[in-house]
Design a protein around this motif. Structure first.
Motif, short mmCIF file in Angstrom:
data_model
loop_
_atom_site.label_atom_id
_atom_site.label_comp_id
_atom_site.label_asym_id
_atom_site.label_seq_id
_atom_site.Cartn_x
_atom_site.Cartn_y
_atom_site.Cartn_z
N ALA A 121 0.84 -1.21 0.00
CA ALA A 121 0.00 0.00 0.00
C ALA A 121 0.87 1.26 0.00
O ALA A 121 0.55 2.25 -0.65
N ILE A 122 1.99 1.20 0.73
CA ILE A 122 2.90 2.36 0.76
C ILE A 122 3.56 2.53 -0.61
O ILE A 122 3.69 3.65 -1.11
N ALA A 123 3.94 1.42 -1.22
CA ALA A 123 4.56 1.49 -2.54
C ALA A 123 3.57 2.03 -3.57
O ALA A 123 3.96 2.74 -4.50
N GLU A 124 2.29 1.68 -3.42
CA GLU A 124 1.28 2.11 -4.39
C GLU A 124 1.22 3.64 -4.48
O GLU A 124 0.96 4.19 -5.55
N VAL A 125 1.41 4.32 -3.34
CA VAL A 125 1.39 5.79 -3.38
C VAL A 125 2.79 6.37 -3.46
O VAL A 125 3.00 7.55 -3.24
N ASP A 126 3.79 5.48 -3.74
CA ASP A 126 5.11 5.99 -4.07
C ASP A 126 5.81 6.62 -2.86
O ASP A 126 6.47 7.64 -3.00
N LEU A 127 5.63 6.05 -1.68
CA LEU A 127 6.22 6.65 -0.48
C LEU A 127 7.13 5.69 0.28
O LEU A 127 7.43 5.92 1.44
N THR A 128 7.60 4.65 -0.41
CA THR A 128 8.42 3.65 0.26
C THR A 128 9.64 4.28 0.95
O THR A 128 10.00 3.91 2.07
N ARG A 144 -1.30 11.35 0.71
CA ARG A 144 -1.08 10.05 0.08
C ARG A 144 -0.89 8.96 1.13
O ARG A 144 -1.31 7.82 0.93
N ALA A 145 -0.25 9.32 2.25
CA ALA A 145 -0.07 8.33 3.32
C ALA A 145 -1.43 7.85 3.84
O ALA A 145 -1.63 6.67 4.09
N HIS A 146 -2.37 8.80 3.96
CA HIS A 146 -3.68 8.40 4.45
C HIS A 146 -4.43 7.57 3.41
O HIS A 146 -5.18 6.67 3.76
N LEU A 147 -4.18 7.85 2.13
CA LEU A 147 -4.77 6.98 1.11
C LEU A 147 -4.19 5.56 1.24
O LEU A 147 -4.93 4.57 1.17
N ALA A 148 -2.87 5.48 1.48
CA ALA A 148 -2.25 4.18 1.66
C ALA A 148 -2.86 3.45 2.87
O ALA A 148 -3.09 2.24 2.83
N PHE A 199 -14.83 5.57 0.09
CA PHE A 199 -15.44 6.90 0.12
C PHE A 199 -14.31 7.90 0.33
O PHE A 199 -13.65 7.86 1.37
N VAL A 200 -14.07 8.76 -0.62
CA VAL A 200 -12.94 9.68 -0.49
C VAL A 200 -13.41 11.12 -0.70
O VAL A 200 -14.18 11.42 -1.60
N ASP A 201 -12.91 11.99 0.18
CA ASP A 201 -13.31 13.40 0.12
C ASP A 201 -12.14 14.23 -0.41
O ASP A 201 -11.14 14.40 0.28
N GLU A 202 -12.26 14.71 -1.61
CA GLU A 202 -11.21 15.50 -2.27
C GLU A 202 -9.83 14.86 -2.12
O GLU A 202 -8.93 15.42 -1.49
N PRO A 203 -9.65 13.70 -2.71
CA PRO A 203 -8.40 12.95 -2.49
C PRO A 203 -7.18 13.62 -3.13
O PRO A 203 -6.06 13.30 -2.77
N HIS A 227 0.98 13.56 -8.97
CA HIS A 227 0.39 12.70 -7.94
C HIS A 227 -1.12 12.72 -7.99
O HIS A 227 -1.77 11.76 -7.57
N GLN A 228 -1.71 13.81 -8.52
CA GLN A 228 -3.16 13.80 -8.73
C GLN A 228 -3.53 12.65 -9.66
O GLN A 228 -4.45 11.87 -9.39
N LEU A 229 -2.77 12.55 -10.75
CA LEU A 229 -3.06 11.50 -11.72
C LEU A 229 -2.80 10.12 -11.12
O LEU A 229 -3.55 9.17 -11.35
N GLN A 230 -1.73 10.03 -10.29
CA GLN A 230 -1.42 8.76 -9.65
C GLN A 230 -2.57 8.31 -8.74
O GLN A 230 -3.00 7.16 -8.80
N VAL A 231 -3.06 9.24 -7.93
CA VAL A 231 -4.15 8.89 -7.01
C VAL A 231 -5.41 8.53 -7.78
O VAL A 231 -6.09 7.54 -7.46
N MET A 232 -5.73 9.30 -8.82
CA MET A 232 -6.92 8.99 -9.61
C MET A 232 -6.78 7.61 -10.26
O MET A 232 -7.75 6.86 -10.37
#
Lengths: 276, 354
Positions: free
Chosen positions: A114-121, A138-142, A161-165, A173-178
């Motif tokens: 999950a951490i790798a998915e948001v690129d924060l390893t 991004r950490a909270h998304l992970a 359910f995500v509020d303005e992710p 990173h906007q594109l990464q999260v989307m």
């Protein structure tokens, strides 16, 4: 399937949400858009049960209010707009807290995935307070992903359910999260996202719900909802939608005749990044 | 990691990546606790020393000193220290703030008022009953005193899951003042024997340790220490806020209720048997967060170990420094705790959450 009927919420003596019917199918990314104060976040928080009010919300046929919280935590993850962390937990510890509460608590390597998915390893052992705003988001998304790792869990679709992710993120990173949310929906899960950025919405959402003054003004496919007339009316300014050469709908705010050229450039840059 | 480490130097220095060595720290704490216990048992005002104990060359009087004076005192000190430290850690988790401490925010004062009420009003009971139920009554009343003050404090300082630190500390001062005034009324009502008892109690010492006191307070003290880790996952999740904790499946109201009851039990019973011993609840969790991080699953058991070791150590020192007299341990803990507390405040001034 999320079904909600006749949702109303009063906050501080004011009716924020006025009898909204809402439904969303699994396997889709649903965006809730609308101007400030139109009730986007209130609708999301009513759907998650954070806010009490009239109406019923069903998830997979079961009423969400009063549902066993631990079971619910394995079916649904919620990412609030901003989360303040007390004490100096590291990023990894925060993700572990979500992981322990979720679907795959017995599979330890989900945390690292999950951490790798948001690129924060490379930041995993850093205290949350030392991360930038975007990294924290991004950490909270992970964390939510570590909780709800499987789009389909035990035969039932999971929900995010995500509020303005992407509010605090740079464009890459906007594109990464989307893309993470898109992939979750493509694999059978459901996503309900409050979105501020209409371009990203147009690019990634299957369905758009346009809120206006506590009610749903329009809902449906992005190309049907994100129209010049509807958006201009809802946002109270002149908006012209357009198609980029590649694909999808593009929106250009029409602040004034002299600004048009600049807005067009910004949009072109956006498209270039997406495809580059 | 290179650029990241540079970008946030001070924080990384205080909380290095490798700090979370829970296993070795726990083992170390066990060793320290065992050492403190051994030293405490073998040193004292009487002549019984460690060599005598090791050579088993003890007469009946010496055996009595060890078994009936030093051992109950050791047990009581360990339980009181552990439960004060655990109560502090629980309360800090509940308020999401490392400055919340039962001693600072008036919970100890409330518990103290309860204890004083038990001592004074217990006089109305038949003499035989007082002798039998007295110690239990004091512990129980202190528990309820602590419970009421924790509940009041929480409801005053916390709105919608957000705790105002300023309100919390101010409410603590007010509650302390109120409890002080009510205690004053109780002292006014007390007769001479009760006054004597009150005075000894309020000195804040483990000096009066007896097996009766140990048994009377053990259920509440051990209950708080042993049950606290059940709140650990919930408190970890609540560090992210109540709504987020709920989304992670935590029954927030339950965790809050459980924490409040355990804090009241741990603090109440500790105050009942040892008077006011401050700063354990803030110093111990603080040191441990620096060593093993804020994860309550490790923090709560570690706090019990270090709290016990600290109080046993401080009590041994208090007995030896001015032997054959005794320094009240409350004084010693304040001497250690107050500077540490100031240090925490200095660090927080830099905007660092602990």
């Amino acid at each position: 399937m999320i079904e909600a009927h006749d949702l109303s919420v009063d906050l501080g003596g004011r009716r924020i949400l006025r009898g909204v019917d809402f439904s969303a199918r699994s396997g889709t990314l649903n965006a809730i858009v609308g101007p400030n104060g139109s009730g986007k976040t209130t609708l999301l928080r009513r759907l998650t049960g954070d806010l009490a009010g009239a109406g019923l919300v069903r998830m997979g046929g079961r009423v969400v209010d009063g549902h066993d919280l631990r079971q619910l935590a394995r079916r649904r993850g919620v990412l609030a707009q901003s989360v303040q962390v007390g004490f100096s937990f590291t990023l990894r510890e925060i993700v572990q807290i979500g992981h322990a509460a979720g679907q795959m608590g017995h599979v330890p390597d989900i945390v690292d995935k999950a951490i790798a998915e948001v690129d924060l390893t490379h930041r995993a052992d850093t205290p949350m307070q030392a991360l930038s705003g975007g990294e924290q988001a991004r950490a909270h998304l992970a964390r939510v992903r570590a909780q709800i790792w499987q789009p389909v869990f035990e035969g039932t679709p999971s929900w995010l359910f995500v509020d303005e992710p992407v509010a605090a993120l740079d464009i890459g990173h906007q594109l990464q999260v989307m893309a993470i949310l898109r992939r979750f929906a493509d694999r059978g899960g459901g996503v309900i996202a409050v979105m501020h950025d209409l371009n990203l919405t147009a690019m990634h959402a299957d369905r758009v719900v346009l809120m206006e003054a506590g009610q749903i003004a329009a809902q449906g496919r992005p190309e049907d909802v994100l129209t010049d007339r509807r958006l201009s009316h809802a946002y109270g300014c002149a908006i012209r939608t357009n198609h980029a050469p590649a694909s999808g709908v593009w929106l250009v705010p029409q602040a004034g005749a002299t600004d048009q050229g600049m807005a067009g450039q910004a949009i072109a840059g956006h498209g270039g990044l997406r495809h580059g | 990691m290179s650029t990241g480490a540079l970008a946030c130097g001070p924080v990384r220095r205080l909380a290095p990546a490798g700090r979370r060595r829970v296993g070795p720290v726990m083992a170390g704490l066990c060793v320290v606790l065992a050492l403190c216990a051994a030293i405490s048992l073998s040193l004292g005002a009487s002549g019984v020393g460690p060599w005598q104990m090791l050579s088993r060359d003890l007469g009946p009087a010496d055996t009595a000193i060890v078994l009936n004076i030093r051992l109950p005192r050791l047990c009581l000190g360990a339980m009181v220290g552990a439960s004060l430290a655990v109560s502090g850690a629980l309360m800090q988790g509940l308020f999401r703030n490392p400055l919340a401490d039962p001693g600072l925010v008036g919970v100890s004062s409330g518990a103290g008022l309860g204890a004083i009420c038990a001592i004074v009003l217990g006089g109305a009971l038949p003499v035989g009953l007082t002798a039998m139920a007295g110690p239990y009554l004091v512990a129980l009343f202190a528990f309820f005193g602590g419970l009421i003050s924790t509940l009041v404090l929480y409801h005053v300082a916390t709105r919608g899951g957000q705790t105002s630190v300023a309100t919390m500390l101010l409410a603590g001062i007010v509650m302390g003042a109120l409890a002080g005034a009510l205690s004053g009324i109780m002292v006014y009502l007390a007769d001479d024997t009760q006054l004597r008892e009150l005075t000894f109690w309020s000195l804040g010492s483990l000096g009066g340790a007896t097996w009766v006191k140990v048994w009377a307070s053990a259920p509440l003290l051990l209950g708080a220490i042993v049950l606290a880790p059940l709140c650990a996952h919930g408190l970890n999740a609540m560090a992210l806020g109540e709504a987020t904790a709920r989304h992670m499946g935590v029954r927030v109201e339950r965790v809050k209720t459980a924490s409040i009851v355990l804090v009241a039990a741990g603090t109440g019973a500790a105050v009942a048997v040892s008077g006011g011993i401050g700063f354990v609840g803030i110093v111990v969790p603080h040191i441990l967060r620096l060593l093993i991080g804020p994860d309550h699953r490790a923090l709560l058991p570690a706090a019990a170990l270090l709290g016990a070791a600290l109080l046993i150590g401080a009590d041994t020192a208090a007995r030896l420094i001015v032997a054959p007299a005794e320094l009240p341990i409350g004084i010693l803990m304040a001497l250690i705790g107050a500077p540490v507390f100031l240090w925490i405040l200095l660090r927080r001034r830099d905007g660092l959450e602990i």
